[in-house]
Write an enzyme that holds these catalytic residues in place. Structure first.
Site, PDB file in Angstrom:
ATOM      1  N   ASN A   1      39.298   0.698 -10.760  1.00 39.70           N
ATOM      2  CA  ASN A   1      39.179  -0.448 -11.670  1.00 39.70           C
ATOM      3  C   ASN A   1      39.933  -0.204 -12.976  1.00 39.70           C
ATOM      4  O   ASN A   1      39.732  -0.910 -13.960  1.00 39.70           O
ATOM      5  CB  ASN A   1      37.704  -0.711 -12.004  1.00 39.70           C
ATOM      6  CG  ASN A   1      36.914  -1.100 -10.774  1.00 39.70           C
ATOM      7  OD1 ASN A   1      37.414  -1.787  -9.906  1.00 39.70           O
ATOM      8  ND2 ASN A   1      35.671  -0.638 -10.698  1.00 39.70           N
TER       9      ASN A   1
ATOM     10  N   HIS B   1      26.326  -9.052 -10.289  1.00 38.16           N
ATOM     11  CA  HIS B   1      26.277  -7.599 -10.101  1.00 38.16           C
ATOM     12  C   HIS B   1      24.846  -7.082  -9.875  1.00 38.16           C
ATOM     13  O   HIS B   1      23.884  -7.638 -10.398  1.00 38.16           O
ATOM     14  CB  HIS B   1      26.861  -6.943 -11.357  1.00 38.16           C
ATOM     15  CG  HIS B   1      27.117  -5.484 -11.237  1.00 38.16           C
ATOM     16  ND1 HIS B   1      26.272  -4.536 -11.762  1.00 38.16           N
ATOM     17  CD2 HIS B   1      28.130  -4.804 -10.662  1.00 38.16           C
ATOM     18  CE1 HIS B   1      26.762  -3.338 -11.525  1.00 38.16           C
ATOM     19  NE2 HIS B   1      27.895  -3.467 -10.861  1.00 38.16           N
TER      20      HIS B   1
ATOM     21  N   GLU C   1      28.913 -13.806 -14.078  1.00 38.28           N
ATOM     22  CA  GLU C   1      30.025 -12.925 -14.424  1.00 38.28           C
ATOM     23  C   GLU C   1      31.214 -13.803 -14.793  1.00 38.28           C
ATOM     24  O   GLU C   1      31.266 -14.972 -14.409  1.00 38.28           O
ATOM     25  CB  GLU C   1      30.386 -12.036 -13.222  1.00 38.28           C
ATOM     26  CG  GLU C   1      29.282 -11.056 -12.873  1.00 38.28           C
ATOM     27  CD  GLU C   1      29.630 -10.109 -11.730  1.00 38.28           C
ATOM     28  OE1 GLU C   1      30.818  -9.887 -11.453  1.00 38.28           O
ATOM     29  OE2 GLU C   1      28.694  -9.590 -11.118  1.00 38.28           O
TER      30      GLU C   1
ATOM     31  N   SER D   1      33.406  -9.107  -9.222  1.00 39.16           N
ATOM     32  CA  SER D   1      34.048  -7.826  -8.941  1.00 39.16           C
ATOM     33  C   SER D   1      34.547  -7.675  -7.511  1.00 39.16           C
ATOM     34  O   SER D   1      35.532  -7.002  -7.283  1.00 39.16           O
ATOM     35  CB  SER D   1      33.098  -6.688  -9.275  1.00 39.16           C
ATOM     36  OG  SER D   1      31.837  -6.912  -8.700  1.00 39.16           O
TER      37      SER D   1
HETATM   38  C1  LIG Z   1      30.946  -2.292 -13.224  1.00 39.36           C
HETATM   39  C2  LIG Z   1      30.072  -3.425 -13.586  1.00 39.36           C
HETATM   40  C3  LIG Z   1      28.910  -3.218 -14.335  1.00 39.36           C
HETATM   41  C4  LIG Z   1      28.407  -1.851 -14.659  1.00 39.36           C
HETATM   42  O1  LIG Z   1      29.147  -1.272 -15.664  1.00 39.36           O
HETATM   43  P1  LIG Z   1      29.159   0.330 -15.793  1.00 39.36           P
HETATM   44  O2  LIG Z   1      29.673   0.531 -17.150  1.00 39.36           O
HETATM   45  O3  LIG Z   1      30.054   0.812 -14.717  1.00 39.36           O
HETATM   46  O4  LIG Z   1      27.754   0.782 -15.613  1.00 39.36           O
HETATM   47  C5  LIG Z   1      28.194  -4.315 -14.737  1.00 39.36           C
HETATM   48  N1  LIG Z   1      28.573  -5.563 -14.391  1.00 39.36           N
HETATM   49  C6  LIG Z   1      29.656  -5.785 -13.647  1.00 39.36           C
HETATM   50  C7  LIG Z   1      30.034  -7.185 -13.300  1.00 39.36           C
HETATM   51  C8  LIG Z   1      30.433  -4.727 -13.215  1.00 39.36           C
HETATM   52  O5  LIG Z   1      31.489  -4.936 -12.448  1.00 39.36           O
END
Ligand SMILES: *Cc1c(COP(=O)(O)O)cnc(C)c1O
Length: 398
Positions: free
Chosen positions: A48, A134, A178, A182
């Protein structure tokens, strides 16, 4: 059932379902990576680190300089002795850049999401989430005393329906989506969602883990691009920022409320000040990173144009490029074939994605070259045909 048996049974079941997860050990994270047990490097299309900042010499130097200036660790929770000048500077900078009164730092996005939902929501409140949010948001919602409802993915009308079924003026309502999803790389209809929240006097929270740094002017993210300002914005630093950590952007009062009541904030060691110091440099690089964002768009076009249409690449405006394949086994086979050719593209399987929606998740980064992407596409085309032919031997030409 004793714990020992439960664990053994669950592991066996995972293996039998083809869903068992194994970690791969890298020697160093970059666009070209070598696994600790391999001699040949492979091209990494699974990280990522969209802007390629994780290996950026300026950023590495900033973290080293931060270590020299502030030491290795923060020493305590932010409320005890953990809050240092670099934390303060980073918060002020994020708030100004992203257009909020305040920013509050967390060690991870996972904990930021959980902190906000647990601290804000009480019994009788209504939490409405996009179905594909998420795991950190879903889990917090399920454990929270609030009533949780989920709406069909990216469907503002479905959201509206849920909101109009719950019109009690005294009910606190929070909608969470979101900005960029993701596993699909698609974008929420934020302007529509914000309008529905506004008319129903619901708060809107946007987790822009995959949008901040990538979309909008100077990489300000999905909300800036959509021309909205949610009540709460979550940005994370483990993706486009090339580092680790997160921030909650919000009003003065919400920030103060979280400092009083968010247990993930109060009872957790602050991120190292050196990291906050380096994150200020990451902000510089993100803001000045138009060339990186433009490169990502070019690489995306090359991928879309080189892949055969039947491969099933889903077109997106983000560096996340899913290839929908259906069953886990197909995704694993293709991932393994690509791996033999030196390309690391992860197979994403349930429960990370819904059943029958296993996929390859290709992620592009600004560190890839155009030639890398063309090579990947050509090998994926060939591997895809190999798998098709194996599945339909009768259709093979003789
Ligand atoms: C990766 C992700 C998180 C978590 O973030 P980290 O800093 O990796 O714990 C939260 N929300 C979404 C949408 C993510 O993709």
């Amino acid at each position: 059932m004793p714990l020992k048996h439960r664990i053994a049974q669950a592991l066996n079941q995972r293996e039998a379902q083809g869903l068992y997860r194994r970690r791969k050990t890298l020697t160093r994270q970059a666009s070209s990576v070598r696994q600790a047990n391999q001699t040949q490097p492979s091209l990494n299309f699974s990280s990522n680190d969209y802007l390629g900042l994780a290996q950026d010499p300026t950023l590495i130097a900033a973290w080293q300089q931060g270590l020299s200036k502030y030491g290795a660790g923060s020493g305590a929770s932010p409320l005890v002795t953990g809050h240092h000048t670099p934390h303060q500077s980073l918060e002020a900078r994020l708030a100004e850049w992203l257009g909020f009164e305040r920013a509050l730092l967390f060690s991870t996005g996972f904990s930021a999401n959980q902190a906000v939902l647990f601290a804000l929501l009480e019994k009788g409140d209504l939490l409405i989430q996009d179905k594909l949010n998420h795991a950190s948001l879903m889990e917090a919602g399920m454990l929270s005393p609030a009533i949780m409802r989920r709406f069909a993915h990216n469907d503002a009308d479905a959201l509206h329906k849920l909101l109009s079924q719950n019109t009690d003026e005294n009910m606190a309502r929070l909608v969470v989506t979101e900005g960029v999803f993701s596993m699909d790389g698609d974008q929420a209809p934020l302007a529509d969602i914000a309008a529905r929240c506004h008319t129903s006097q619901s708060w809107l929270m946007v987790d822009d883990a995959h949008g901040c740094g990538i979309l909008g002017d100077e990489g300000r993210g999905s909300c800036h691009q959509a021309g909205i300002r949610p009540d709460i914005l979550i940005v994370t630093f483990g993706k486009a920022f090339g580092m680790q950590g997160a921030a909650v952007l919000c009003s003065q009062d919400v920030a103060e409320y979280l400092i009083q009541f968010a247990r993930h904030y109060v009872y957790s060691t602050a991120m190292p000040p050196a990291q906050a110091y380096a994150l200020c440099t990451a902000c510089d690089l993100v803001q000045a990173g138009d060339w990186r964002r433009e490169k990502l768009l070019t690489l995306g076009t090359i991928l879309e144009e080189t892949l055969l249409p039947e491969v099933g690449l889903v077109s997106t405006a983000t560096p996340i490029k899913p290839v929908l394949l259906g069953e886990s086994e197909r995704a694993l086979t293709l991932s393994a074939l690509l791996s033999e050719k030196g390309f690391w593209v992860s197979a994403i399987r349930p429960p990370t994605v819904p059943v029958h929606q296993a996929r390859l998740r290709i992620t592009l980064t600004a560190s890839h070259s155009e030639a890398h992407v063309r090579e990947l596409a050509n090998h994926l085309n060939a591997s895809f045909e190999e798998v098709q032919d194996a599945a339909n031997p009768s259709e093979q030409p003789d």
